[in-house]
Design an enzyme around this catalytic site. Structure first.
Site, PDB file in Angstrom:
ATOM      1  CB  SER A  38      -0.928  -0.009   1.215  1.00 12.50           C
ATOM      2  OG  SER A  38      -0.174  -0.052   2.411  1.00 12.50           O
ATOM      3  CB  CYS A  39       0.009   4.808  -0.516  1.00 11.64           C
ATOM      4  SG  CYS A  39      -0.839   4.730  -2.101  1.00 11.64           S
ATOM      5  N   PRO A  40       2.929   4.408   0.955  1.00 11.43           N
ATOM      6  CG  PRO A  40       4.785   5.645   1.762  1.00 11.43           C
ATOM      7  CD  PRO A  40       3.614   4.783   2.211  1.00 11.43           C
ATOM      8  CD  GLN A  43       2.442   5.759  -4.179  1.00  9.58           C
ATOM      9  OE1 GLN A  43       2.751   4.750  -3.555  1.00  9.58           O
ATOM     10  NE2 GLN A  43       1.209   6.240  -4.153  1.00  9.58           N
TER      11      GLN A  43
END
Length: 100
Positions: A38-40, A43
């Protein structure tokens, strides 16, 4: 083996090709497996992978988190990359980015 099973390989050297919906075939320089993350984290892993490839190389990111799918394309400007396409597969989305 760790407490929760086999450690997932987050980043592979890539290899192989992908066919975009336009019919363009791209060579994958690096593939990042963010399934279950899941985020982050997706990214951050994408930023790392794009930083490690050369200009014109394509990074494939596998994600199953809808918010990460939405967050990756807007990051392209800061990464010096172009969002080529996001393709929905049965178990995940495949996001293709080309480094400028």
């Amino acid at each position: 083996m760790g407490l929760f099973g086999r450690k997932k390989t987050e980043d592979s050297g890539g290899g192989g090709n992908a066919t975009l919906t336009s019919g363009e075939v791209v060579s994958i320089a690096r593939s990042v497996d963010c399934i279950g993350d899941s985020c982050p984290r997706p990214q951050l892993m994408t930023k790392k992978a794009v930083g490690q490839v050369g200009s014109g190389d394509v990074v494939e990111v596998l994600v199953d988190n809808p918010s990460s799918v939405e967050a990756l394309p807007p990051m392209c400007d800061e990464l010096g990359a172009v969002h080529l396409e996001t393709i929905q597969e049965p178990r995940c989305w495949k996001v293709y980015l080309r480094k400028d």
